[in-house]
Design a protein around this motif. Structure first.
Motif, PDB file in Angstrom:
ATOM      1  N   GLY A  67       0.780  -1.237   0.000  1.00  0.00           N
ATOM      2  CA  GLY A  67       0.000   0.000   0.000  1.00  0.00           C
ATOM      3  C   GLY A  67       0.804   1.276   0.000  1.00  0.00           C
ATOM      4  O   GLY A  67       0.235   2.373  -0.079  1.00  0.00           O
ATOM      5  N   ILE A  68       2.128   1.183   0.074  1.00  0.00           N
ATOM      6  CA  ILE A  68       2.980   2.384   0.079  1.00  0.00           C
ATOM      7  C   ILE A  68       3.785   2.421  -1.208  1.00  0.00           C
ATOM      8  O   ILE A  68       4.339   1.419  -1.646  1.00  0.00           O
ATOM      9  N   THR A  69       3.848   3.616  -1.827  1.00  0.00           N
ATOM     10  CA  THR A  69       4.556   3.782  -3.098  1.00  0.00           C
ATOM     11  C   THR A  69       5.960   4.346  -2.852  1.00  0.00           C
ATOM     12  O   THR A  69       6.134   5.292  -2.084  1.00  0.00           O
ATOM     13  N   TYR A  70       6.930   3.744  -3.518  1.00  0.00           N
ATOM     14  CA  TYR A  70       8.337   4.134  -3.364  1.00  0.00           C
ATOM     15  C   TYR A  70       8.945   4.412  -4.735  1.00  0.00           C
ATOM     16  O   TYR A  70       8.560   3.801  -5.743  1.00  0.00           O
ATOM     17  N   MET A 119      11.711 -13.020   1.988  1.00  0.00           N
ATOM     18  CA  MET A 119      13.058 -12.637   1.581  1.00  0.00           C
ATOM     19  C   MET A 119      12.941 -11.408   0.693  1.00  0.00           C
ATOM     20  O   MET A 119      12.384 -11.472  -0.402  1.00  0.00           O
ATOM     21  N   THR A 120      13.454 -10.282   1.166  1.00  0.00           N
ATOM     22  CA  THR A 120      13.229  -8.997   0.479  1.00  0.00           C
ATOM     23  C   THR A 120      14.370  -8.665  -0.489  1.00  0.00           C
ATOM     24  O   THR A 120      14.923  -7.560  -0.470  1.00  0.00           O
ATOM     25  N   THR A 121      14.688  -9.608  -1.346  1.00  0.00           N
ATOM     26  CA  THR A 121      15.795  -9.408  -2.296  1.00  0.00           C
ATOM     27  C   THR A 121      15.522  -8.226  -3.226  1.00  0.00           C
ATOM     28  O   THR A 121      16.395  -7.368  -3.428  1.00  0.00           O
ATOM     29  N   PHE A 122      14.335  -8.163  -3.817  1.00  0.00           N
ATOM     30  CA  PHE A 122      14.007  -7.087  -4.755  1.00  0.00           C
ATOM     31  C   PHE A 122      14.120  -5.734  -4.061  1.00  0.00           C
ATOM     32  O   PHE A 122      14.715  -4.788  -4.607  1.00  0.00           O
ATOM     33  N   GLU A 123      13.562  -5.621  -2.860  1.00  0.00           N
ATOM     34  CA  GLU A 123      13.556  -4.345  -2.152  1.00  0.00           C
ATOM     35  C   GLU A 123      14.980  -3.863  -1.853  1.00  0.00           C
ATOM     36  O   GLU A 123      15.268  -2.667  -1.948  1.00  0.00           O
ATOM     37  N   ARG A 124      15.861  -4.771  -1.528  1.00  0.00           N
ATOM     38  CA  ARG A 124      17.237  -4.391  -1.193  1.00  0.00           C
ATOM     39  C   ARG A 124      17.975  -3.802  -2.399  1.00  0.00           C
ATOM     40  O   ARG A 124      18.837  -2.938  -2.255  1.00  0.00           O
ATOM     41  N   TYR A 125      17.643  -4.302  -3.557  1.00  0.00           N
ATOM     42  CA  TYR A 125      18.266  -3.776  -4.771  1.00  0.00           C
ATOM     43  C   TYR A 125      17.645  -2.451  -5.218  1.00  0.00           C
ATOM     44  O   TYR A 125      18.354  -1.545  -5.649  1.00  0.00           O
ATOM     45  N   PHE A 126      16.334  -2.340  -5.127  1.00  0.00           N
ATOM     46  CA  PHE A 126      15.634  -1.279  -5.850  1.00  0.00           C
ATOM     47  C   PHE A 126      15.014  -0.184  -4.990  1.00  0.00           C
ATOM     48  O   PHE A 126      14.592   0.831  -5.523  1.00  0.00           O
ATOM     49  N   ILE A 127      14.909  -0.351  -3.670  1.00  0.00           N
ATOM     50  CA  ILE A 127      14.237   0.645  -2.832  1.00  0.00           C
ATOM     51  C   ILE A 127      15.204   1.162  -1.767  1.00  0.00           C
ATOM     52  O   ILE A 127      15.844   0.385  -1.057  1.00  0.00           O
ATOM     53  N   GLU A 128      15.289   2.464  -1.651  1.00  0.00           N
ATOM     54  CA  GLU A 128      16.205   3.098  -0.700  1.00  0.00           C
ATOM     55  C   GLU A 128      15.740   2.911   0.738  1.00  0.00           C
ATOM     56  O   GLU A 128      16.554   2.692   1.646  1.00  0.00           O
ATOM     57  N   ASP A 129      14.440   3.018   0.958  1.00  0.00           N
ATOM     58  CA  ASP A 129      13.863   2.961   2.301  1.00  0.00           C
ATOM     59  C   ASP A 129      14.135   1.594   2.941  1.00  0.00           C
ATOM     60  O   ASP A 129      13.591   0.564   2.527  1.00  0.00           O
ATOM     61  N   LYS A 130      14.950   1.579   3.987  1.00  0.00           N
ATOM     62  CA  LYS A 130      15.380   0.310   4.584  1.00  0.00           C
ATOM     63  C   LYS A 130      14.291  -0.397   5.379  1.00  0.00           C
ATOM     64  O   LYS A 130      14.448  -1.573   5.733  1.00  0.00           O
ATOM     65  N   THR A 131      13.200   0.298   5.651  1.00  0.00           N
ATOM     66  CA  THR A 131      12.093  -0.392   6.336  1.00  0.00           C
ATOM     67  C   THR A 131      11.514  -1.490   5.445  1.00  0.00           C
ATOM     68  O   THR A 131      10.957  -2.468   5.945  1.00  0.00           O
ATOM     69  N   THR A 132      11.669  -1.341   4.127  1.00  0.00           N
ATOM     70  CA  THR A 132      11.171  -2.375   3.203  1.00  0.00           C
ATOM     71  C   THR A 132      12.116  -3.568   3.131  1.00  0.00           C
ATOM     72  O   THR A 132      11.765  -4.608   2.576  1.00  0.00           O
TER      73      THR A 132
END
Length: 662
Positions: free
Chosen positions: A359-362, A495-508
């Motif tokens: 629900g949150i856009t990054y 496993m938040t592999t995609f988020e670690r590569y593509f999103i700056e916000d570390k909460t993701t």
């Protein structure tokens, strides 16, 4: 006419078929009696030493050293025997010689002015260490371990009795002759290897041999030649097992992780797998993309040119996108895995360069997706399909990899009960209330011990089954064990592999742990787990790895009043800044349990030339009131059963029910 039989005769008659088979090995009363005496004596020998290691992650130099020094056991035996009259410098030199005899002897032979005198002194010392290490075993077991070239001589020297005056000259002459015929070097090497063999009776590897470090294949070669061991699979091991089985998604994950840590040599040189198709595809497809989000994580000693780093970055991104697409195929194919929330490519706004997660856009850090079709984001391009098929074929056809993976299947398992200890890599999946989580395997739901049993069965089918559907399902299970919420090898919600590569916000980037990690500090909970796996002894323990113990922050590897031990302390250099040390190992000998913490290993070269050892701290966790014997172990139980059977055979001979084969 009614025949009255006593209870033992009834037992003999019930076991008659089996007892007749035993006569092939024990054809006479004398043979059966002798074996009973031998086995009964073995039960009273001291329990063999067990050595526990986990989360090695390719760090072969540190691993080999810990294996050679047995987590400090060899040095402690030298100190116990020679501590009163050898200096610490001399003790270090002798220990270094035993760890690395070939390399150390090359240096010593150049340095020593009177080599024969040095040989004589050293041979007496090293024979004494070998004698101490061999005392736990029967002569028969010692004899089987002896190198053929020196078997007779070593056996004589190990059983030397200095109080027998008539034989002293005999023993001295053996030593002199070894030196005179120029065999001292080979003899020292043989004895050193024998000490390493005797000092540890059983090795337990509690998962994660693969990934991150540069020498997983070297570690596997070492383990294949080890005399007695078992392996509990880790999530990184299962990934390589899946790749060798033919799972494209496991293959993509393996290549991605190796790219991430700049560790492609294991794939290319270690296993002879050709990465040129991926490199060619990456350079063409991402030639105008610097792929900065995919720069490899390198150690200080890694030396790559800028062009090499750029190539690895492009390969890294190319295989990551292929991986995300392949994962989408499995998630859609296996709805029972309940992983639809990981279909993240569906949530990308390719025009705006944004993604919506929960629900949150990054904003996306990297907005270049030349191979993704927004209308069908999980469809591989023909070029991507060709690359992954070539990689799949290379992994499946690597003879060395097949040999290593089949070794993992033959010596490995999801968990192991051994001598009142329950060994598994990560966790037993739990719900928030502490109850066992259920998960569907092959159409039926399982939990607790049964879940691990079923997952192991499916994993083996993924590699060995000839049935196409069962093999594909098993390969999908191998991938699920790497990344799924109810995987006992992963232990996290996602496993938040995609988020670690593509999103700056570390909460993701957060990967919430399974509730197991909340409950594992409870002694009551650990007892519940142990009972689930059939261990109800007061002395039972759970031994885990997987989650590095952050000793830097004051975390203890000892949980639940000592019921649970976590021995992942950071073998991998990638973890050492976080943990503050370089790993834990565990020793379980006849005197009790000993936890050993290790500081970082400098290098093999330093261990040989400078005689530096890994600085280790020993913590005695439990000290047995009475020294444990073989009779107190699982092997002891097997021997007791053998004795019972032999006594039945003996009785059958004496009653005339079975005839001796004279």
């Amino acid at each position: 006419m009614v025949v009255n039989r006593d209870s033992q005769e009834e037992e003999i008659m019930e076991s008659l078929k089996y007892l007749k088979l035993l006569t092939e090995r024990y054809p006479t009363i004398s043979d059966a009696s002798t074996e009973i005496i031998n086995l009964q004596a073995i039960l009273n020998l001291p329990k063999g030493t067990e050595h526990f290691l986990t989360d090695i992650h390719g760090e072969y130099e540190a691993f080999v050293h810990v294996l050679k020094n047995a987590s400090g056991v060899i040095k402690r035996k030298i100190e116990d025997r020679f501590g009163n009259y050898l200096s610490q410098k001399e003790i270090k030199k002798l220990a270094s010689l035993i760890y690395y005899p070939e390399q150390k002897l090359e240096i010593i032979q150049k340095e020593q002015e009177n080599l024969n005198d040095w040989y004589k002194i050293t041979l007496y010392r090293i024979i004494e260490v070998c004698r101490i290490c061999s005392t736990k075993y029967t002569r028969s077991k010692v004899r089987k371990a002896l190198p053929k070239d020196f078997a007779y001589i070593i056996e004589e020297l190990l059983h030397e009795r200095r109080d027998v005056f008539n034989k002293q000259d005999y023993y001295d002459e053996i030593i002199n002759s070894i030196i005179t015929v120029d065999r001292a070097r080979e003899f020292i090497i043989a004895l050193s290897n024998l000490i390493q063999r005797f000092v540890i009776d059983r090795l337990h590897i509690i998962g994660d041999i693969y990934d991150r470090g540069p020498g997983s294949h070297i570690i596997l070669e070492k383990l294949i030649n080890y005399h007695s061991l078992d392996i509990q699979w880790g999530n990184h091991d299962i990934l390589w097992m899946g790749a060798a089985a033919g799972s494209m998604v496991c293959t993509a994950n393996v290549v991605r992780i190796s790219s991430r840590y700049g560790n492609l040599d294991t794939i290319e040189e270690g296993y002879g797998i050709n990465l040129l198709p991926l490199a060619t595809f990456a350079m063409e497809t991402y030639k105008d993309d610097p792929c900065t989000c995919f720069s490899p994580i390198l150690d200080e000693e890694d030396v790559y040119t800028n062009k090499e780093e750029e190539l690895i970055s492009r390969m890294h991104k190319a295989i990551a996108i292929i991986q995300f697409k392949l994962e989408g195929e499995i998630i859609n194919r296996r709805r029972e895995f309940k992983m639809e929330h990981r279909l993240v490519l569906n949530n990308i706004d390719f025009t705006a360069g944004k993604i919506t997660i929960e629900g949150i856009t990054y904003d996306l850090k990297d907005k270049s997706f030349p191979t993704i079709n927004p209308k069908n984001p999980y469809e591989l391009t023909p070029e991507e399909r060709e690359v992954i098929e070539k990689l799949q074929s290379s992994f499946m056809n690597s003879d060395k990899l097949r040999n290593h993976i089949e070794f993992l299947f033959s010596k490995g398992s999801m968990y192991l009960n051994y001598n009142n200890n329950l060994l598994f890599h990560a966790c037993i999946p739990l719900e928030e209330d502490g109850s066992f989580s259920s998960f569907e395997v092959s159409g039926k739901k399982f939990k607790g011990k049964e879940l691990l049993d079923e997952l192991e069965r499916a994993a083996r089918e993924g590699y060995y089954s000839k049935n196409k559907d069962k093999k594909l399902y098993g390969q999908d299970i191998l991938w699920y064990l790497w990344t799924g919420k109810n995987s006992p090898l992963f232990g996290k919600e996602k496993m938040t592999t995609f988020e670690r590569y593509f999103i700056e916000d570390k909460t993701t980037h957060k990967e919430p742990k399974n509730p197991y990690y909340k409950y594992r500090d409870s002694e009551e909970f650990c007892i519940k787990i142990l009972k689930e796996f059939g261990l109800e002894s007061q002395e039972a323990h759970i031994i885990n790895g997987h989650m590095p113990v952050e000793s830097k922050k004051g975390e203890s590897p000892i949980k639940a009043n000592g019921k649970l031990l976590v021995i992942d302390g950071g073998f991998s250099k990638a973890y050492q800044k976080k943990t503050g040390l370089a790993g834990y190992t565990l020793i379980n000998n006849s005197f009790g349990l000993q936890l050993v913490s290790h500081e970082p290993f400098k290098s093999t070269e330093a261990a040989i030339k400078e005689e530096t050892d890994i600085r280790s701290t020993l913590i005695v966790l439990e000290k047995n009131v009475e020294r444990k014997t073989v009779g107190d172990t699982d092997i002891g139980e097997e021997l007791k059963n053998q004795i019972k059977d032999l006594k039945l055979l003996l009785s059958a001979y004496r009653r005339g029910i079975i005839k001796e084969k004279l």
